[in-house]
Design a protein around this motif. Structure first.
Motif, PDB file in Angstrom:
ATOM      1  N   ASP A 185       0.823  -1.216   0.000  1.00 33.60           N
ATOM      2  CA  ASP A 185       0.000   0.000   0.000  1.00 33.60           C
ATOM      3  C   ASP A 185       0.857   1.267   0.000  1.00 33.60           C
ATOM      4  OD1 ASP A 185      -2.360  -1.493   0.096  1.00 33.60           O
ATOM      5  OD2 ASP A 185      -2.287  -1.602   2.286  1.00 33.60           O
ATOM      6  N   TYR A 186       2.153   1.137  -0.322  1.00 34.99           N
ATOM      7  CA  TYR A 186       3.046   2.301  -0.327  1.00 34.99           C
ATOM      8  C   TYR A 186       2.468   3.387  -1.232  1.00 34.99           C
ATOM      9  CZ  TYR A 186       7.254   5.129  -0.433  1.00 34.99           C
ATOM     10  OH  TYR A 186       8.138   6.155  -0.298  1.00 34.99           O
ATOM     11  N   LYS A 187       2.391   4.600  -0.707  1.00 39.85           N
ATOM     12  CA  LYS A 187       1.906   5.745  -1.478  1.00 39.85           C
ATOM     13  C   LYS A 187       2.669   6.974  -0.997  1.00 39.85           C
ATOM     14  CE  LYS A 187      -1.794   4.156  -3.777  1.00 39.85           C
ATOM     15  NZ  LYS A 187      -1.270   2.986  -4.390  1.00 39.85           N
ATOM     16  N   GLU A 188       3.193   7.717  -1.955  1.00 48.92           N
ATOM     17  CA  GLU A 188       3.873   8.966  -1.616  1.00 48.92           C
ATOM     18  C   GLU A 188       4.071   9.792  -2.875  1.00 48.92           C
ATOM     19  OE1 GLU A 188       8.098  10.530   0.182  1.00 48.92           O
ATOM     20  OE2 GLU A 188       7.866   8.425  -0.278  1.00 48.92           O
ATOM     21  N   GLU A 189       3.450  10.931  -2.904  1.00 46.13           N
ATOM     22  CA  GLU A 189       3.622  11.877  -4.010  1.00 46.13           C
ATOM     23  C   GLU A 189       3.562  11.194  -5.387  1.00 46.13           C
ATOM     24  OE1 GLU A 189       7.105  14.255  -3.356  1.00 46.13           O
ATOM     25  OE2 GLU A 189       6.534  14.680  -1.292  1.00 46.13           O
ATOM     26  N   GLY A 190       2.544  10.366  -5.593  1.00 45.26           N
ATOM     27  CA  GLY A 190       2.373   9.688  -6.870  1.00 45.26           C
ATOM     28  C   GLY A 190       3.192   8.418  -7.035  1.00 45.26           C
ATOM     29  N   HIS A 191       4.002   8.091  -6.061  1.00 46.34           N
ATOM     30  CA  HIS A 191       4.819   6.873  -6.123  1.00 46.34           C
ATOM     31  C   HIS A 191       4.100   5.754  -5.385  1.00 46.34           C
ATOM     32  CE1 HIS A 191       7.817   9.502  -7.660  1.00 46.34           C
ATOM     33  NE2 HIS A 191       8.158  10.029  -6.507  1.00 46.34           N
TER      34      HIS A 191
ATOM     35  N   VAL B 183       8.460   1.948  -6.630  1.00 49.33           N
ATOM     36  CA  VAL B 183       9.617   1.670  -5.770  1.00 49.33           C
ATOM     37  C   VAL B 183      10.400   0.487  -6.334  1.00 49.33           C
ATOM     38  CG1 VAL B 183      10.371   0.956  -3.459  1.00 49.33           C
ATOM     39  CG2 VAL B 183       8.515   2.627  -3.704  1.00 49.33           C
ATOM     40  N   ARG B 184       9.709  -0.585  -6.729  1.00 46.97           N
ATOM     41  CA  ARG B 184      10.378  -1.766  -7.274  1.00 46.97           C
ATOM     42  C   ARG B 184      11.197  -1.403  -8.522  1.00 46.97           C
ATOM     43  NH1 ARG B 184       9.057  -7.030  -6.751  1.00 46.97           N
ATOM     44  NH2 ARG B 184       6.845  -6.666  -6.393  1.00 46.97           N
ATOM     45  N   ARG B 185      10.595  -0.699  -9.458  1.00 44.72           N
ATOM     46  CA  ARG B 185      11.305  -0.310 -10.688  1.00 44.72           C
ATOM     47  C   ARG B 185      12.486   0.611 -10.384  1.00 44.72           C
ATOM     48  NH1 ARG B 185       6.079   0.499 -12.301  1.00 44.72           N
ATOM     49  NH2 ARG B 185       6.361   2.762 -12.221  1.00 44.72           N
ATOM     50  N   ASN B 186      12.254   1.586  -9.521  1.00 48.83           N
ATOM     51  CA  ASN B 186      13.287   2.562  -9.195  1.00 48.83           C
ATOM     52  C   ASN B 186      14.484   1.907  -8.508  1.00 48.83           C
ATOM     53  OD1 ASN B 186      14.531   4.643  -7.245  1.00 48.83           O
ATOM     54  ND2 ASN B 186      13.388   5.911  -8.688  1.00 48.83           N
ATOM     55  N   VAL B 187      14.221   1.094  -7.502  1.00 48.64           N
ATOM     56  CA  VAL B 187      15.306   0.452  -6.748  1.00 48.64           C
ATOM     57  C   VAL B 187      16.012  -0.598  -7.612  1.00 48.64           C
ATOM     58  CG1 VAL B 187      15.859  -0.939  -4.706  1.00 48.64           C
ATOM     59  CG2 VAL B 187      14.254   0.971  -4.521  1.00 48.64           C
ATOM     60  N   SER B 188      15.268  -1.342  -8.434  1.00 48.84           N
ATOM     61  CA  SER B 188      15.903  -2.311  -9.351  1.00 48.84           C
ATOM     62  C   SER B 188      16.868  -1.603 -10.294  1.00 48.84           C
ATOM     63  CB  SER B 188      14.855  -3.045 -10.186  1.00 48.84           C
ATOM     64  OG  SER B 188      14.113  -3.911  -9.401  1.00 48.84           O
TER      65      SER B 188
ATOM     66  N   ARG C 118       3.847   1.100   9.037  1.00 46.11           N
ATOM     67  CA  ARG C 118       2.577   0.599   9.564  1.00 46.11           C
ATOM     68  C   ARG C 118       2.760  -0.885   9.872  1.00 46.11           C
ATOM     69  NH1 ARG C 118      -1.225   1.711   5.568  1.00 46.11           N
ATOM     70  NH2 ARG C 118      -0.695  -0.237   4.589  1.00 46.11           N
ATOM     71  N   HIS C 119       2.139  -1.311  10.961  1.00 45.47           N
ATOM     72  CA  HIS C 119       2.170  -2.732  11.293  1.00 45.47           C
ATOM     73  C   HIS C 119       1.074  -3.426  10.503  1.00 45.47           C
ATOM     74  CE1 HIS C 119       1.875  -6.460  13.584  1.00 45.47           C
ATOM     75  NE2 HIS C 119       3.163  -6.251  13.777  1.00 45.47           N
ATOM     76  N   GLU C 120       1.485  -4.375   9.654  1.00 44.99           N
ATOM     77  CA  GLU C 120       0.549  -5.126   8.825  1.00 44.99           C
ATOM     78  C   GLU C 120       0.513  -6.569   9.300  1.00 44.99           C
ATOM     79  OE1 GLU C 120       1.777  -4.349   4.766  1.00 44.99           O
ATOM     80  OE2 GLU C 120       1.187  -2.241   4.942  1.00 44.99           O
ATOM     81  N   LYS C 121      -0.292  -7.391   8.665  1.00 44.17           N
ATOM     82  CA  LYS C 121      -0.452  -8.780   9.133  1.00 44.17           C
ATOM     83  C   LYS C 121       0.849  -9.559   9.153  1.00 44.17           C
ATOM     84  CE  LYS C 121      -2.093 -10.763   4.783  1.00 44.17           C
ATOM     85  NZ  LYS C 121      -1.686 -10.398   3.684  1.00 44.17           N
ATOM     86  N   ASP C 122       1.808  -9.199   8.294  1.00 41.64           N
ATOM     87  CA  ASP C 122       3.090  -9.910   8.273  1.00 41.64           C
ATOM     88  C   ASP C 122       4.225  -9.065   8.838  1.00 41.64           C
ATOM     89  OD1 ASP C 122       2.817  -8.221   6.103  1.00 41.64           O
ATOM     90  OD2 ASP C 122       3.925  -9.497   4.727  1.00 41.64           O
ATOM     91  N   GLY C 123       3.891  -8.080   9.681  1.00 43.68           N
ATOM     92  CA  GLY C 123       4.915  -7.299  10.368  1.00 43.68           C
ATOM     93  C   GLY C 123       4.939  -5.843   9.925  1.00 43.68           C
ATOM     94  N   TRP C 124       5.949  -5.130  10.389  1.00 41.67           N
ATOM     95  CA  TRP C 124       6.105  -3.712  10.076  1.00 41.67           C
ATOM     96  C   TRP C 124       6.595  -3.540   8.643  1.00 41.67           C
ATOM     97  CZ3 TRP C 124       4.495   0.243  13.043  1.00 41.67           C
ATOM     98  CH2 TRP C 124       4.167  -0.059  14.382  1.00 41.67           C
TER      99      TRP C 124
ATOM    100  N   ILE D 110       7.325  -0.321   5.448  1.00 45.41           N
ATOM    101  CA  ILE D 110       7.494   1.085   5.117  1.00 45.41           C
ATOM    102  C   ILE D 110       6.347   1.487   4.184  1.00 45.41           C
ATOM    103  CG2 ILE D 110       8.977   2.783   3.955  1.00 45.41           C
ATOM    104  CD1 ILE D 110      11.373   0.917   4.752  1.00 45.41           C
ATOM    105  N   THR D 111       5.627   2.559   4.567  1.00 44.97           N
ATOM    106  CA  THR D 111       4.484   3.018   3.775  1.00 44.97           C
ATOM    107  C   THR D 111       4.739   4.364   3.101  1.00 44.97           C
ATOM    108  OG1 THR D 111       3.497   4.071   5.704  1.00 44.97           O
ATOM    109  CG2 THR D 111       2.812   1.801   5.220  1.00 44.97           C
ATOM    110  N   GLY D 112       5.829   5.015   3.439  1.00 49.28           N
ATOM    111  CA  GLY D 112       6.148   6.316   2.848  1.00 49.28           C
ATOM    112  C   GLY D 112       7.469   6.844   3.356  1.00 49.28           C
ATOM    113  N   GLY D 113       7.948   7.893   2.699  1.00 47.80           N
ATOM    114  CA  GLY D 113       9.154   8.573   3.157  1.00 47.80           C
ATOM    115  C   GLY D 113      10.399   8.320   2.334  1.00 47.80           C
ATOM    116  N   LEU D 114      10.343   7.381   1.393  1.00 46.67           N
ATOM    117  CA  LEU D 114      11.543   7.059   0.613  1.00 46.67           C
ATOM    118  C   LEU D 114      11.948   8.180  -0.338  1.00 46.67           C
ATOM    119  CD1 LEU D 114      10.804   3.333  -0.277  1.00 46.67           C
ATOM    120  CD2 LEU D 114      12.405   4.194   1.459  1.00 46.67           C
ATOM    121  N   TYR D 115      10.977   8.969  -0.787  1.00 44.69           N
ATOM    122  CA  TYR D 115      11.260   9.972  -1.807  1.00 44.69           C
ATOM    123  C   TYR D 115      10.983  11.400  -1.366  1.00 44.69           C
ATOM    124  CZ  TYR D 115      11.493   5.790  -4.564  1.00 44.69           C
ATOM    125  OH  TYR D 115      11.843   4.553  -5.037  1.00 44.69           O
ATOM    126  N   GLY D 116      10.394  11.587  -0.209  1.00 43.15           N
ATOM    127  CA  GLY D 116       9.980  12.925   0.196  1.00 43.15           C
ATOM    128  C   GLY D 116      10.852  13.604   1.228  1.00 43.15           C
TER     129      GLY D 116
END
Length: 144
Positions: free
Chosen positions: A59-65, A70-75, A129-135, A137-143
Motif C-alpha cells: 500500500d506504499y503511497k507517496e507523491e504519486g509513487h 519503488v520496485r522499478r526505481n530500486v531495481s 505501519r504494522h501489517e499482518k506480516d509485520g512492520w 514502510i508506507t512512505g518517506g523514501l522519496y519525500g
C-alpha cells in the motif's frame, strides 16, 4: 487493612500492570522496527531487490509513487551500481498504535567498479505501519 486502602492498592497494581504491558509492547515494536530497518540496510548493501521489497508495504503511497514505482526505481538503482555501503545512526522511533515514524541519519556510498562513485549524507524520515506480516514502510523514501 482498611477497605479503602485495599481498593487503592488494587487500583495501583492494575495501573502498574497496564503501564508495564504498554512499555513492553513498545519495546517489542521498536525491536521489530529495528529488525525491519536492519533488513532494509542489508538489502541495500547486498543489492537484493526481493529482500528490499519485503520491507515495503504493498500500500506504499507517496507523491504519486507506489509499490511498483519503488520496485522499478530500486531495481534500476541496483543494476546501475557495483556496490553500495550504507550506515544508519541516530535512529529515533515514534510509535502511535499500529503506525510509526522513524528518523535516522544515513551515509550511503555507491561504487562503480572499484571507485567510490558518490557519497550521500542526510536525515531520513520513514513512515511505517504494522501489517499482518509485520512492520512495513508506507512512505518517506522519496519525500525527504
Amino acid at each position: 487493612m482498611p477497605l479503602f486502602l485495599r481498593k487503592r492498592t488494587r487500583i495501583c497494581k492494575g495501573l502498574f500492570s497496564f503501564f508495564l504491558v504498554c512499555i513492553l509492547s513498545c519495546a517489542g515494536a521498536e525491536r521489530e522496527i529495528g529488525g525491519l530497518l536492519d533488513r532494509r540496510a542489508r538489502a541495500l548493501a547486498e543489492k537484493d531487490i526481493v529482500l528490499y521489497m519485503s520491507c515495503i508495504s504493498r500500500d506504499y503511497k507517496e507523491e504519486g509513487h507506489d509499490f511498483e514505482y519503488v520496485r522499478r526505481n530500486v531495481s534500476g538503482y541496483f543494476s546501475s551500481l557495483d556496490g553500495v555501503e550504507v550506515r544508519f545512526s541516530g535512529r529515533k522511533i515514534y510509535l502511535e498504535g499500529s503506525e510509526a515514524t522513524v528518523y535516522q541519519d544515513v551515509i550511503m556510498r555507491t561504487m562503480a567498479g572499484q571507485v567510490s562513485h558518490k557519497v550521500q549524507r542526510g536525515r531520513e524520515r520513514l513512515y511505517l505501519r504494522h501489517e499482518k506480516d509485520g512492520w512495513k514502510i508506507t512512505g518517506g523514501l522519496y519525500g525527504n
